[in-house]
Write an enzyme that holds these catalytic residues in place. Structure first.
Site, mmCIF file in Angstrom:
data_model
loop_
_atom_site.group_PDB
_atom_site.id
_atom_site.type_symbol
_atom_site.label_atom_id
_atom_site.label_comp_id
_atom_site.label_asym_id
_atom_site.label_seq_id
_atom_site.Cartn_x
_atom_site.Cartn_y
_atom_site.Cartn_z
ATOM 1 N N HIS A 417 0.721 -1.408 -0.118
ATOM 2 C CA HIS A 417 0.186 -0.169 0.140
ATOM 3 C C HIS A 417 0.860 1.222 0.001
ATOM 4 O O HIS A 417 0.323 2.398 -0.299
ATOM 5 C CB HIS A 417 -0.944 0.005 1.289
ATOM 6 C CG HIS A 417 -2.183 0.676 0.933
ATOM 7 N ND1 HIS A 417 -2.309 1.667 -0.148
ATOM 8 C CD2 HIS A 417 -3.692 0.233 1.334
ATOM 9 C CE1 HIS A 417 -3.718 1.798 -0.248
ATOM 10 N NE2 HIS A 417 -4.458 0.903 0.830
ATOM 11 N N ASP A 421 -2.100 1.728 -4.797
ATOM 12 C CA ASP A 421 -3.199 2.196 -4.320
ATOM 13 C C ASP A 421 -4.395 1.376 -4.521
ATOM 14 O O ASP A 421 -4.429 0.533 -5.490
ATOM 15 C CB ASP A 421 -3.817 3.672 -4.812
ATOM 16 C CG ASP A 421 -2.762 4.768 -4.505
ATOM 17 O OD1 ASP A 421 -2.100 4.901 -3.559
ATOM 18 O OD2 ASP A 421 -2.709 5.628 -5.353
#
Length: 445
Positions: A417, A421
């Site tokens: 992450h 995204d």
């Protein structure tokens, strides 16, 4: 007689230490020149170290699982005469030079670990050959004191399903003797309790008590443990799962195999890899490596695809170089070659490193969904899951819908992450879904 100290040789590529995996000699043994002494594991490979001289082993350094630094004493050998000791020194230098030049090319491989360790992973998403071996069943709880025998009931009045009745018959249990736990209906759990309470009457519990067993985590399993821990410790994972209809894809695969001639049989994996490779240019952050210490993300220009493979020694990840430049049949051949090399220990170190994206699959054991662990320093790992047949609503061609049996498969993707995204991961998988649900797109130029 003279004592010759054989130090841990330099195996090249900046390796500073190695783990002792297995000793093949002990103090007091007589050894010949070039005899196999010990197996050690570096970050890159398992290496066989041979004796530079003949003599008697006086001392060995370290137990299995311990780490020894390059240049530290490995073992002491008693040789005859000072001249023999000097010759041994020269032989040791020769062995070190040869090992450094070989650079681990002929050594047994070490993987970049990947995937949740349910596992075995099988590169073939439609092949059950690499099913995970189930672990030992836990020991059952001690049997409680015998319960009072319930009042006999007439067999005709006992409420139970046909499956329960059949099981009771196979076990030789009179259902009238079984006391149901609730609502007067005998269930499988009631049979289990009856078996536990009445073991002294010849009904044995399913499991057997086994002694505890301690197994040292060494060698490849230790590397896997370290890599998995580092991946989860450093990478904030998230997983996205999407359901795909692979009915048309499986039909295409069957047609291609029926007309393959002498070419290798296609599994589902080459088709999926083709889909991934077609989409990577539009999603460059998926095919990347992240150096978190330097704060640099490297978007790879080629797809060097890691392929999680279960072996007897543990999980290994051979790499398909330039997967985007190979057609379906070439991918099938390379998948088979690398998987066999990993399993028989002939894979070279360069075939087990440098991946930019990894795919991991348990094939028919894949379950509904998985949450694979990223192969650090990559930023994404893709996990096809098991294909199942279920009813679906499909267009009937007249503006309505009809129910039809379809082949469905979930695709999981875990991403870093910090780099990827959730929106981009979802878009990537949705595009994969579009390609494999319209598989003719995979064959177009």
């Amino acid at each position: 007689m003279a004592k010759f100290t054989f130090n841990m040789p330099d195996v090249g590529e900046g390796v500073a230490e190695a783990e002792i995996v297995e000793w093949h000699v002990k103090a007091g043994d007589l050894v010949e020149e070039d005899q196999h002494l010990v197996d050690v594991m570096t970050d890159k490979a398992t290496i066989d170290i041979e004796s530079p001289v003949a003599g008697k082993v006086l001392e060995v350094a370290g137990e299995i699982g311990e780490t020894i630094a390059v240049g530290a004493m490995l073992l002491v050998i008693e040789v005859e005469g000072e001249a023999s000791a000097n010759e041994a020194e020269a032989a040791a230098e020769r062995i070190e030079d040869e090992m450094s030049d070989a650079d681990g090319a002929d050594a047994a491989p070490v993987p970049a670990a990947v995937a949740e360790r349910i596992e075995v992973e099988n590169p073939d998403a439609s092949d059950a050959d690499d099913a995970i071996a189930a672990g030992p069943k836990p020991a059952p709880a001690p049997s409680p004191a015998p319960a009072p025998t319930p009042e006999p009931k007439a067999e005709a009045k006992v409420l139970a399903s046909p499956a329960v009745r059949k099981r009771a018959k196979d076990l030789g249990i009179d259902l009238a003797e079984v006391r149901p736990a609730e609502d007067g209906r005998v269930r499988h759990g009631d049979l289990d309790q009856f078996l536990a309470y009445n073991s002294q009457r010849g009904f044995s519990p399913a499991g057997a008590v086994r002694a505890d067993e301690e197994i040292r985590v060494i060698g490849l399993r230790k590397r896997i443990a370290q890599n998995m821990a580092a991946s989860k410790r450093h990478i904030p994972h998230f997983t996205y799962v999407e359901e795909c209809d692979v009915t048309a894809l499986e039909a295409l695969r069957a047609d291609l195999n029926a007309n393959r001639g002498s070419r290798p049989k296609l599994t589902l994996l080459p088709l999926l890899i083709t889909a991934f490779c077609r989409l990577v240019p539009d999603f460059p952050m998926i095919n990347a490596r992240y150096d978190d210490e330097a704060g640099v993300v490297t978007r790879a220009g080629s797809v060097h695809l890691g392929m999680a493979t279960q072996t007897d020694a543990g999980l290994m990840v051979p790499v398909i170089r330039d997967a985007q430049a190979r057609n379906l049949w070439q991918l099938a051949s390379e998948i088979a070659r690398l998987a066999e090399a990993a399993r028989n220990g002939s894979a070279k170190s360069e075939e087990l490193s440098g991946s930019t994206l990894t795919v991991t699959s348990l094939g028919p054991l894949g379950g509904v969904a998985t949450t694979p662990v990223i192969n650090r320093p990559e930023v994404a790992i893709i996990g096809p899951n098991r294909i199942v047949e279920r009813p679906m609503f499909v267009p009937d061609g007249q503006g309505g819908e009809r129910i039809e049996k379809r082949k469905l498969m979930n695709i999981s993707i875990s991403c870093d992450h910090r780099v990827v995204d959730g929106y981009d991961a979802a878009r990537f998988v949705q595009e994969v879904k579009r390609l494999i649900e319209t598989p003719v797109l995979l064959l177009q130029d």
